[in-house]
Design an enzyme around this catalytic site. Sequence first.
Site, short mmCIF file in Angstrom:
data_model
loop_
_atom_site.label_atom_id
_atom_site.label_comp_id
_atom_site.label_asym_id
_atom_site.label_seq_id
_atom_site.Cartn_x
_atom_site.Cartn_y
_atom_site.Cartn_z
N ASP A 12 0.45 -0.99 0.52
CA ASP A 12 -0.51 0.14 0.08
C ASP A 12 0.61 1.28 0.14
O ASP A 12 0.30 2.09 -0.07
CB ASP A 12 -0.82 0.08 1.43
CG ASP A 12 -1.69 -0.89 1.63
OD1 ASP A 12 -2.39 -1.76 0.39
OD2 ASP A 12 -2.25 -1.75 2.47
N HIS A 40 -4.24 -2.71 -6.14
CA HIS A 40 -3.28 -1.53 -6.68
C HIS A 40 -5.02 -0.36 -6.93
O HIS A 40 -5.59 -0.20 -6.87
CB HIS A 40 -2.65 -1.15 -7.73
CG HIS A 40 -1.62 -1.90 -7.51
ND1 HIS A 40 -0.44 -1.86 -6.70
CD2 HIS A 40 -1.04 -2.25 -8.50
CE1 HIS A 40 -0.12 -3.20 -7.12
NE2 HIS A 40 0.00 -3.38 -7.86
P1 GDP Z 1 -0.28 0.44 -3.75
O1 GDP Z 1 -1.17 -1.10 -3.35
O2 GDP Z 1 0.93 -0.13 -3.21
O3 GDP Z 1 -0.82 0.55 -5.18
O4 GDP Z 1 -1.13 1.15 -2.66
P2 GDP Z 1 -2.65 2.04 -2.54
O5 GDP Z 1 -3.11 2.05 -3.55
O6 GDP Z 1 -2.86 0.84 -1.86
O7 GDP Z 1 -2.64 2.79 -1.96
C1 GDP Z 1 -2.30 3.92 -2.78
C2 GDP Z 1 -3.40 5.30 -2.27
O8 GDP Z 1 -2.51 6.29 -1.99
C3 GDP Z 1 -4.51 5.27 -2.81
O9 GDP Z 1 -5.28 5.35 -2.64
C4 GDP Z 1 -3.28 5.68 -4.29
O10 GDP Z 1 -4.47 6.77 -4.90
C5 GDP Z 1 -3.03 7.37 -3.29
N1 GDP Z 1 -1.88 7.29 -3.41
C6 GDP Z 1 -0.43 7.64 -4.06
N2 GDP Z 1 -0.04 8.48 -4.16
C7 GDP Z 1 -0.20 9.22 -3.59
C8 GDP Z 1 0.47 10.42 -3.20
O11 GDP Z 1 1.51 11.15 -3.56
N3 GDP Z 1 -0.35 11.52 -1.99
C9 GDP Z 1 -1.86 11.26 -2.16
N4 GDP Z 1 -2.57 11.93 -1.57
N5 GDP Z 1 -1.94 10.03 -2.21
C10 GDP Z 1 -1.59 9.09 -3.11
#
Ligand code: GDP
Length: 430
Positions: A12, A40
């Site tokens: 995440d 994701h």
């Molecule tokens: P992943 O499994 O590693 O892709 O992570 P997740 O999707 O579970 O969590 C990442 C969350 O943070 C998602 O809702 C993204 O849209 C959001 N996100 C990613 N990068 C950023 C950022 O730089 N700032 C903010 N505020 N949200 C982000």
Amino acid sequence: MVKAVVGANWGDEGKGKITDLLAGDADIVVRFQGGANAGHTIKNRYGKFALHTLPSGAFNENTVNIIGNGVALNVPILMGEIDDIVSKGVPKPKILISERAQLIMPYHIKFDEYEEERLAGKSFGSTKSGIAPFYSDKFAKIGFQVSDLWDDKEDLLDKIKGITVQKNVLLEDLYHKPPIDVNETYETLMKYKEMIEPYVCDVSLYLDEAIRAGKTILLEGQLGTLKDCDHGIYPMVTSSNTIAAYGAVGCGIPPYEIKQIISVCKAYSSAVGAGEFVSEILDEDVADELRRRGGDGGEYGATTGRPRRMGWFDCVASRYGCRLQGTTDVAFTVLDVLGYLDEIPVCTGYEIDGKVTTDFPVTRLLKKAKPVLETLPGWKCDITGIRNYEDLPENCKNYISFIEKKIGYPITMVSNGPGRDDIIYRKSEL
Ligand code: GDP
């Protein structure tokens, strides 16, 4: 050129966003491990999507999206995700599925549920996607490879019968549940065959040719180092390897072809389910505020909707996480979220039996570890929309530099928002 995007923490971290960003220039995006047990979240011009199985290159018309042999393939979920994005206006993605990938069977999901039920309070907090039973069967050599679907009917039925004998003892005698039916299992496999037939190929050979042709290939990891089955917080880990090294195994390419390894590190910590989490914020009000403000719309599981456990940035776990990944670049994400804090605690060491260490230990010692926290001043403003590193507030740049020094790997990308454009490139100070 092969690059990997992987998680340095507990998952995440925002890998989906970084992969989606880099996928713009990638000819091929490959999933190499894991299944539909994590997701994701991607926000782009088509909307907001939670992908569990589909590679994050699915939004780029020219990108080929590959399910590698290391993946636990849940066919109905993959097909459902393709249908879902297409119904929301995304052009039909180009998909290839390895003939050596193995199939999540309906009984894997059932076994996952039944075992969690049996363990009750001592359960692993599984997402009940069948991942542990799937990988157990794979290594016990009783899994179904995609290519098995093209076996002669008699051979396939024989294989199913052999597996069923063993499974049904457990189902009936241990779990007191209905047994697996051989013909029903055969029908399920034939349904899967029909669904995936257009996509199946020799992925390793395809990638070999792509590497020779100079294509850009992105390996997309799921979860993060600390959930790696060998190097993570065993046994509260996933049942596959989440580190970039497995990228070579999980799609059949030479390990030395992986030239760039981008480890995604979140500016604070979050973890799902049980397990050691040294920098966890124990004050529920403080944790809840970060949870609500975190990510894009809060830190709640993309697959399960479960509230994530929250923590401060953990330099010990992240340095280890980056080391095991073989990091060449760190993408430091979700930094914008911390803009509300007056002061930001950072975990810089673990105290274990009265001694402070910066080396991440095995689970037995991790259970005794207490966080050593240092506090950095906050920047108290919204940094979303900033595109140049120089324009970031001084305290924000100091936070990044401090963490870069502590983890010892170059932070070359800073993500300050969920969108594809919310990215700041930076020259490492190491
Ligand atoms: P992943 O499994 O590693 O892709 O992570 P997740 O999707 O579970 O969590 C990442 C969350 O943070 C998602 O809702 C993204 O849209 C959001 N996100 C990613 N990068 C950023 C950022 O730089 N700032 C903010 N505020 N949200 C982000």
